[in-house]
Design a protein around this motif. Structure first.
Motif, PDB file in Angstrom:
ATOM      1  N   GLN A   1      -2.064  -5.754   5.813  1.00  0.00           N
ATOM      2  CA  GLN A   1      -0.822  -5.055   6.124  1.00  0.00           C
ATOM      3  C   GLN A   1       0.283  -5.450   5.133  1.00  0.00           C
ATOM      4  O   GLN A   1       1.045  -4.596   4.673  1.00  0.00           O
TER       5      GLN A   1
ATOM      6  N   ASP B   1      -0.353  -3.691   1.930  1.00  0.00           N
ATOM      7  CA  ASP B   1       0.000  -2.286   2.083  1.00  0.00           C
ATOM      8  C   ASP B   1       1.509  -2.109   1.942  1.00  0.00           C
ATOM      9  O   ASP B   1       1.994  -1.219   1.247  1.00  0.00           O
ATOM     10  N   GLU B   2       2.225  -3.008   2.590  1.00  0.00           N
ATOM     11  CA  GLU B   2       3.690  -2.973   2.527  1.00  0.00           C
ATOM     12  C   GLU B   2       4.183  -3.139   1.090  1.00  0.00           C
ATOM     13  O   GLU B   2       5.064  -2.425   0.626  1.00  0.00           O
TER      14      GLU B   2
ATOM     15  N   LEU C   1       2.559  -2.501  -1.662  1.00  0.00           N
ATOM     16  CA  LEU C   1       2.225  -1.313  -2.446  1.00  0.00           C
ATOM     17  C   LEU C   1       3.233  -0.200  -2.198  1.00  0.00           C
ATOM     18  O   LEU C   1       3.688   0.473  -3.120  1.00  0.00           O
ATOM     19  N   ARG C   2       3.583  -0.060  -0.942  1.00  0.00           N
ATOM     20  CA  ARG C   2       4.524   1.014  -0.608  1.00  0.00           C
ATOM     21  C   ARG C   2       5.885   0.742  -1.238  1.00  0.00           C
ATOM     22  O   ARG C   2       6.529   1.639  -1.767  1.00  0.00           O
ATOM     23  N   GLU C   3       6.302  -0.522  -1.176  1.00  0.00           N
ATOM     24  CA  GLU C   3       7.603  -0.854  -1.764  1.00  0.00           C
ATOM     25  C   GLU C   3       7.593  -0.665  -3.269  1.00  0.00           C
ATOM     26  O   GLU C   3       8.560  -0.192  -3.861  1.00  0.00           O
TER      27      GLU C   3
ATOM     28  N   ALA D   1       5.742   1.406  -4.973  1.00  0.00           N
ATOM     29  CA  ALA D   1       5.750   2.840  -5.254  1.00  0.00           C
ATOM     30  C   ALA D   1       7.144   3.415  -5.041  1.00  0.00           C
ATOM     31  O   ALA D   1       7.623   4.231  -5.819  1.00  0.00           O
ATOM     32  N   LEU D   2       7.794   2.942  -4.007  1.00  0.00           N
ATOM     33  CA  LEU D   2       9.127   3.440  -3.688  1.00  0.00           C
ATOM     34  C   LEU D   2      10.129   3.059  -4.772  1.00  0.00           C
ATOM     35  O   LEU D   2      10.901   3.896  -5.239  1.00  0.00           O
TER      36      LEU D   2
END
Ligand SMILES: [Zn+2]
Length: 69
Positions: free
Chosen positions: A8, A11-12, A14-16, A18-19
Motif C-alpha cells: 500500500q 502504491d501511494e 507511485l501515485r504521488e 505520478a501526480l
C-alpha cells in the motif's frame, strides 16, 4: 499484514510520483502547445520569444490584421 502495508505504501508513492510529475509538466514547461485558432502546434522557439502567445504565426498575423483594421 506487513506485506500488505508495504504494498500500500508503494502504491501511494507511485501515485504521488505520478501526480507530481503531472503537476510539474503543467506548471513549468508544457511539452506542446496548440494554436487556439487552427490547432497547429506552436513551435517552442516562438513560445520562448512570446510566452503569452496562443496562436501560431499565421493565425497571429491574421488576428493582428483583423484587430488593427
Ligand atoms: Zn494557427
Amino acid at each position: 499484514m506487513d506485506l500488505f502495508d508495504q504494498a500500500q505504501a508503494m502504491d501511494e508513492q507511485l501515485r504521488e510520483a505520478a501526480l507530481s510529475a503531472r503537476q510539474a509538466s503543467q506548471t513549468s514547461e508544457p511539452g506542446t502547445m496548440e494554436c487556439i485558432d487552427c490547432g497547429d502546434e506552436i513551435p517552442p522557439l516562438r513560445r520562448q520569444a512570446m510566452p503569452s502567445c496562443r496562436r501560431c504565426i499565421d493565425c497571429q498575423n491574421d488576428y493582428e490584421k483583423w484587430k488593427t483594421r
